[in-house]
Design an enzyme around this catalytic site. Sequence first.
Site, PDB file in Angstrom:
ATOM      1  N   LYS A  17      54.503 -92.662 -11.356  1.00 20.60           N
ATOM      2  CA  LYS A  17      54.635 -91.775 -12.528  1.00 20.60           C
ATOM      3  C   LYS A  17      55.935 -90.965 -12.432  1.00 20.60           C
ATOM      4  CE  LYS A  17      50.193 -92.179 -13.984  1.00 20.60           C
ATOM      5  NZ  LYS A  17      50.205 -93.552 -14.440  1.00 20.60           N
ATOM      6  N   SER A  18      56.652 -91.080 -11.318  1.00 20.15           N
ATOM      7  CA  SER A  18      57.819 -90.214 -11.100  1.00 20.15           C
ATOM      8  C   SER A  18      58.896 -90.338 -12.182  1.00 20.15           C
ATOM      9  CB  SER A  18      58.415 -90.469  -9.712  1.00 20.15           C
ATOM     10  OG  SER A  18      57.497 -90.049  -8.734  1.00 20.15           O
ATOM     11  N   LYS A  67      58.246 -92.986   4.111  1.00 21.01           N
ATOM     12  CA  LYS A  67      58.539 -91.562   4.329  1.00 21.01           C
ATOM     13  C   LYS A  67      59.018 -91.261   5.755  1.00 21.01           C
ATOM     14  CE  LYS A  67      55.540 -89.613   0.768  1.00 21.01           C
ATOM     15  NZ  LYS A  67      54.422 -88.719   0.469  1.00 21.01           N
ATOM     16  N   ASP A 104      55.732 -82.069  -0.583  1.00 18.95           N
ATOM     17  CA  ASP A 104      54.304 -82.259  -0.863  1.00 18.95           C
ATOM     18  C   ASP A 104      53.496 -80.981  -0.624  1.00 18.95           C
ATOM     19  OD1 ASP A 104      54.493 -84.909  -1.642  1.00 18.95           O
ATOM     20  OD2 ASP A 104      54.259 -85.666   0.398  1.00 18.95           O
ATOM     21  N   ALA A 130      44.409 -86.670   9.562  1.00 15.54           N
ATOM     22  CA  ALA A 130      45.474 -86.187  10.446  1.00 15.54           C
ATOM     23  C   ALA A 130      46.669 -87.133  10.390  1.00 15.54           C
ATOM     24  CB  ALA A 130      44.952 -86.068  11.873  1.00 15.54           C
ATOM     25  N   GLY A 239      44.554 -84.460  -7.263  1.00 15.23           N
ATOM     26  CA  GLY A 239      45.921 -84.105  -6.880  1.00 15.23           C
ATOM     27  C   GLY A 239      46.971 -84.398  -7.938  1.00 15.23           C
TER      28      GLY A 239
END
Length: 276
Positions: A17-18, A67, A104, A130, A239
């Site tokens: 969607k960016s 990332k 984020d 985690a 989110g």
Amino acid sequence: MAIDQYAVFGFPIKHSKSPAIHAAFAIQTGDAIEYSAQEVSPERFEQTVTQFFEAGGKGLNITVPFKERAWAMAQNHSPAAKLSGAANTLYLNDQGQLCADNTDGKGMLRDITENLSGQIRDKSVLLLGAGGAVKGVLPSLLAEQPASVCIVNRTLEKAQQLSLEVGGVTSACAYEDLKNASFDWVINGTSAGLSGGVPPIPTSVLKPSSSCYDMVYGSGDTAFQAWAKCHGASKAYDGLGMLVEQAAESFAIWRGVKPSTAEVIASLREQINSNA
Ligand code: ATR
């Protein structure tokens, strides 16, 4: 004059969607930019990033599974990026050095505290998972000064390691250790939802005033949101707001102006619901 170029790199990238989010920001701020979603082959990630900036590209968002590799390429890391070991935003500074940030956490905290009027300060937080998603939000979460943050993970050692690294008010535990505790916030940062699952959380972690937040979104409730509603949480959020807020943070890093997000979140929500 050439239009400033931005992109998100991922693999796969189809449903990102960016581009729509950044196009909406650019209309709002009156900036002329081009923002594309590019599927980058894992064999060529570093090379493609280098080429993008050599060609004059202004900024990149980085998503799964790159990332950590983006973080490793950078010469400068923001405090949030430093701890997370993962970057979702890249740009060049005035000296031409590659800089990494991770927006984020800021995005999630803005969504919780501003859009949803939630309070984290002095509250007890249970953080599920985690992995990269949790590492990415921890610095911002701790900066909000919660009373405590319990990191629970299927693989206990990873939660223990993370708690050791970040210290502060964090602790680590396994799901089966949670039987006697309840929390003000339960935040899901696991990838269990990608396969429609929910981590094995005892329902006793919820009290009537508990709020739940899922770092992912979907059409309709996520599996974790549905679990939270079914077991009596007072509020259960997805989110989507975090997605738009992290994008706004990236836009601000690149462009020096912070777009407002409310309308963008509302129109994305409408779009997602109408496609459901
Ligand atoms: P991401 O970058 O999305 O965080 P990740 O680094 O692979 O992805 O982390 C995924 C997290 O979700 C981990 O904490 C993982 O638990 P393990 O460390 O034990 O693997 C957690 N996770 C994934 N599926 C899960 C499930 N079905 N139940 C509970 N936890 C799950």
